[in-house]
Scaffold this motif. Sequence first.
Motif, short mmCIF file in Angstrom:
data_model
loop_
_atom_site.label_atom_id
_atom_site.label_comp_id
_atom_site.label_asym_id
_atom_site.label_seq_id
_atom_site.Cartn_x
_atom_site.Cartn_y
_atom_site.Cartn_z
N VAL A 76 -8.41 0.06 1.99
CA VAL A 76 -8.47 0.75 0.70
C VAL A 76 -7.20 1.56 0.49
O VAL A 76 -6.56 1.48 -0.56
CB VAL A 76 -9.71 1.67 0.63
N TYR A 77 -6.80 2.33 1.51
CA TYR A 77 -5.66 3.22 1.33
C TYR A 77 -4.33 2.48 1.38
O TYR A 77 -3.50 2.61 0.48
CB TYR A 77 -5.68 4.34 2.38
N VAL A 78 -4.11 1.69 2.42
CA VAL A 78 -2.87 0.92 2.52
C VAL A 78 -2.79 -0.07 1.37
O VAL A 78 -1.74 -0.25 0.74
CB VAL A 78 -2.76 0.20 3.88
N GLY A 79 -3.91 -0.71 1.08
CA GLY A 79 -3.94 -1.69 0.00
C GLY A 79 -3.61 -1.08 -1.34
O GLY A 79 -2.92 -1.70 -2.16
N SER A 80 -4.08 0.15 -1.59
CA SER A 80 -3.75 0.82 -2.84
C SER A 80 -2.25 1.04 -2.96
O SER A 80 -1.66 0.86 -4.04
CB SER A 80 -4.49 2.16 -2.93
N GLN A 81 -1.62 1.41 -1.86
CA GLN A 81 -0.16 1.61 -1.88
C GLN A 81 0.55 0.31 -2.23
O GLN A 81 1.52 0.30 -3.01
CB GLN A 81 0.31 2.09 -0.50
N ILE A 82 0.06 -0.80 -1.66
CA ILE A 82 0.70 -2.09 -1.92
C ILE A 82 0.44 -2.55 -3.35
O ILE A 82 1.35 -3.04 -4.04
CB ILE A 82 0.23 -3.12 -0.89
N LEU A 83 -0.79 -2.38 -3.84
CA LEU A 83 -1.09 -2.77 -5.21
C LEU A 83 -0.26 -1.97 -6.21
O LEU A 83 0.26 -2.53 -7.18
CB LEU A 83 -2.59 -2.58 -5.49
N TRP A 84 -0.12 -0.67 -5.98
CA TRP A 84 0.72 0.15 -6.85
C TRP A 84 2.18 -0.27 -6.75
O TRP A 84 2.89 -0.32 -7.75
CB TRP A 84 0.59 1.62 -6.46
N GLY A 85 2.61 -0.55 -5.53
CA GLY A 85 4.00 -0.96 -5.33
C GLY A 85 4.34 -2.23 -6.08
O GLY A 85 5.45 -2.39 -6.60
N GLN A 86 3.36 -3.13 -6.14
CA GLN A 86 3.56 -4.36 -6.90
C GLN A 86 3.57 -4.08 -8.40
O GLN A 86 4.41 -4.59 -9.14
CB GLN A 86 2.42 -5.35 -6.58
N MET A 87 2.62 -3.24 -8.86
CA MET A 87 2.48 -2.99 -10.28
C MET A 87 3.69 -2.24 -10.85
O MET A 87 4.21 -2.58 -11.91
CB MET A 87 1.21 -2.18 -10.55
N PHE A 88 4.15 -1.23 -10.10
CA PHE A 88 5.23 -0.38 -10.61
C PHE A 88 6.60 -0.76 -10.06
O PHE A 88 7.58 -0.06 -10.31
CB PHE A 88 4.91 1.09 -10.31
N LYS A 89 6.64 -1.88 -9.32
CA LYS A 89 7.90 -2.41 -8.79
C LYS A 89 8.59 -1.41 -7.86
O LYS A 89 9.82 -1.39 -7.75
CB LYS A 89 8.86 -2.80 -9.92
N PHE A 93 0.27 5.70 8.86
CA PHE A 93 1.55 5.09 8.49
C PHE A 93 1.72 5.08 6.98
O PHE A 93 2.78 5.41 6.44
CB PHE A 93 1.64 3.67 9.06
N ALA A 94 0.65 4.71 6.27
CA ALA A 94 0.74 4.66 4.81
C ALA A 94 0.80 6.06 4.21
O ALA A 94 1.52 6.29 3.23
CB ALA A 94 -0.45 3.89 4.24
N ALA A 95 0.06 7.01 4.79
CA ALA A 95 0.05 8.37 4.26
C ALA A 95 1.35 9.10 4.56
O ALA A 95 1.73 10.02 3.83
CB ALA A 95 -1.13 9.15 4.84
N GLY A 96 2.02 8.71 5.63
CA GLY A 96 3.27 9.36 6.02
C GLY A 96 4.48 8.57 5.58
O GLY A 96 4.99 8.74 4.46
N PRO A 97 4.99 7.68 6.44
CA PRO A 97 6.23 6.96 6.12
C PRO A 97 6.22 6.19 4.81
O PRO A 97 7.19 6.26 4.06
CB PRO A 97 6.40 6.02 7.33
N VAL A 98 5.14 5.46 4.50
CA VAL A 98 5.15 4.65 3.27
C VAL A 98 5.22 5.56 2.05
O VAL A 98 6.08 5.38 1.17
CB VAL A 98 3.91 3.73 3.19
N GLU A 99 4.31 6.53 1.98
CA GLU A 99 4.29 7.43 0.83
C GLU A 99 5.64 8.15 0.67
O GLU A 99 6.19 8.24 -0.42
CB GLU A 99 3.16 8.46 1.02
N ALA A 100 6.18 8.64 1.78
CA ALA A 100 7.44 9.39 1.72
C ALA A 100 8.61 8.50 1.31
O ALA A 100 9.44 8.89 0.48
CB ALA A 100 7.72 10.04 3.07
#
Length: 212
Positions: A163-176, A104-111
């Motif tokens: 690790v993977y989903v969490g990285s997406q969320i941490l980046w999403g928070q940092m870069f808004k 889900f994170a590698a597909g829909p979230v990233e896209a």
Amino acid sequence: MGNSSDEIVFYTNPMSRGRIVRWMLEEVGQPYRAEVLSFGDSIKAPAYLAINPMGKVPAIVHRGVVVTEAAAICAYLADAFPQAGLAPANDDPLRGSYLRWLFFAAGPVEAAVSAKALGLLAPAERSGMVGYGSFEQVVDTLEQVATDARPWLLGEQFSAADVYVGSQILWGQMFKTLPERAAFAGYGQRLRERAAWQRATALDDALIPPRG
């Protein structure tokens, strides 16, 4: 480590998605050799294009096999080193949820996040054509899985999916690039408290040239 083919060679840049794999390697706890590539010549040099024709990092080479794509590398490492306890076994019912959220994170979230950042989200009437549907659907689903009702995506068990989903969320928070949600903030705080995340972050931050 014995046979040199057993060595994990990690190709990365500290300002890339390689940070995800650095964190995963620190969670795994096996020795690895990091090859830091620049975004200029070295990442597009023939020697590296022979490893990843996309000319992108991260990539790992382990036992003579090249693995690219951050989510795939996380899943590969979790299975290659089961003693680290970072993936449910094949006969564990949690295996399905683990794979679901990784993909889900590698597909829909990233896209969806990339498309929104570039102003290229599909119009509402064409949402059925894209895997993410709408940005709002993706964010709401992500919020449900990153709930404060349990510490990790699979409950009490931390995994490579975190690790993977969490990285997406941490980046999403940092870069808004993700909206602020209490669940994201709470989950992000738990992730940042992990010793492996702190080690990986320090290693990568030390490789970033100071701004002059």
